[in-house]
Design an enzyme around this catalytic site. Structure first.
Site, PDB file in Angstrom:
ATOM      1  CG  ASP A  11      -2.264   6.223  -6.038  1.00 42.58           C
ATOM      2  OD1 ASP A  11      -2.394   5.029  -4.848  1.00 42.58           O
ATOM      3  OD2 ASP A  11      -1.315   7.069  -6.354  1.00 42.58           O
ATOM      4  N   GLY A  12      -3.951   6.591  -2.512  1.00 49.79           N
ATOM      5  CA  GLY A  12      -2.975   7.039  -1.026  1.00 49.79           C
ATOM      6  C   GLY A  12      -1.632   6.617  -1.306  1.00 49.79           C
ATOM      7  CD  GLU A  49      -3.608   3.081  -1.871  1.00 51.69           C
ATOM      8  OE1 GLU A  49      -4.979   3.403  -2.793  1.00 51.69           O
ATOM      9  OE2 GLU A  49      -2.617   2.994  -2.746  1.00 51.69           O
ATOM     10  CG  ASP A  71      -2.659   2.503  -6.901  1.00 55.94           C
ATOM     11  OD1 ASP A  71      -3.415   2.768  -5.684  1.00 55.94           O
ATOM     12  OD2 ASP A  71      -1.709   3.683  -7.183  1.00 55.94           O
ATOM     13  CG  HIS A 126       3.511   3.839  -9.060  1.00 55.01           C
ATOM     14  ND1 HIS A 126       3.603   4.830  -9.129  1.00 55.01           N
ATOM     15  CD2 HIS A 126       3.913   3.114  -8.101  1.00 55.01           C
ATOM     16  CE1 HIS A 126       3.553   5.731  -7.650  1.00 55.01           C
ATOM     17  NE2 HIS A 126       3.295   3.817  -7.440  1.00 55.01           N
ATOM     18  CG  ASP A 136       1.297   8.268  -7.418  1.00 56.94           C
ATOM     19  OD1 ASP A 136       1.762   7.799  -6.488  1.00 56.94           O
ATOM     20  OD2 ASP A 136       3.070   8.569  -7.756  1.00 56.94           O
TER      21      ASP A 136
END
Length: 156
Positions: A11-12, A49, A71, A126, A136
């Site tokens: 994740d970024g 990301e 994501d 999320h 995250d």
């Protein structure tokens, strides 16, 4: 010799876009787990990301089969829909002849994709996916850190 199978979750995050950013990855292999993360003072969410995927794959010491969970539709589509191959073929220009954003990172990612057998899996961000939520938190923690280095590849 059998190729190792690895699960990688990435994740970024960016506080503002552009703004301070962070990336994170959780890797699992043969019952072991490793978390890694980092950040930059001024960057974009998309750069973080991509960098999360680069750092996850670069950590692997030998060619592996990798189930990579992200994501980021941007990263997944760039690889799976062959945007990356097209950009390279077109001299790093988009279909409308503009320079490809984040070229420096795409050029770092390609050899890692060539080395490993990567299968991308999209997860909704999320949405309670435990590993995505962990990444995250790690990425946002990095983005919130003081004294972050500059992202030398970022161009406004």
């Amino acid at each position: 010799m059998t190729m190792k199978n690895v699960q990688a979750f990435t994740d970024g995050s960016c506080l503002g876009n552009p703004g301070p950013g962070g990336w994170a990855a959780v890797l699992r292999c043969n019952g072991s787990e490793r978390e890694l993360s980092g950040g930059f003072a001024l960057t974009t969410n998309n750069r973080m990301e991509i960098l999360a995927v680069i750092e996850a794959l670069a950590l692997l010491k030998e060619p592996c089969g990798v189930d990579l969970y992200t994501d980021s539709q941007y990263v997944r589509n760039a690889v799976e829909k062959k945007w990356l191959a097209g950009w390279r073929r077109n001299g790093w220009k988009t279909s409308d002849k503009k320079p490809v954003k984040n070229r420096d990172l795409w050029e770092r990612l390609q050899p890692l994709l060539d080395l490993h057998q990567v299968r991308f899996h999209w997860v909704r961000g999320h949405s309670g996916h435990p590993e995505n939520e962990r990444c995250d938190v790690l990425a946002r923690t990095q983005a919130s850190s003081r004294g972050l280095p500059p992202d030398t590849g970022y161009r406004e």
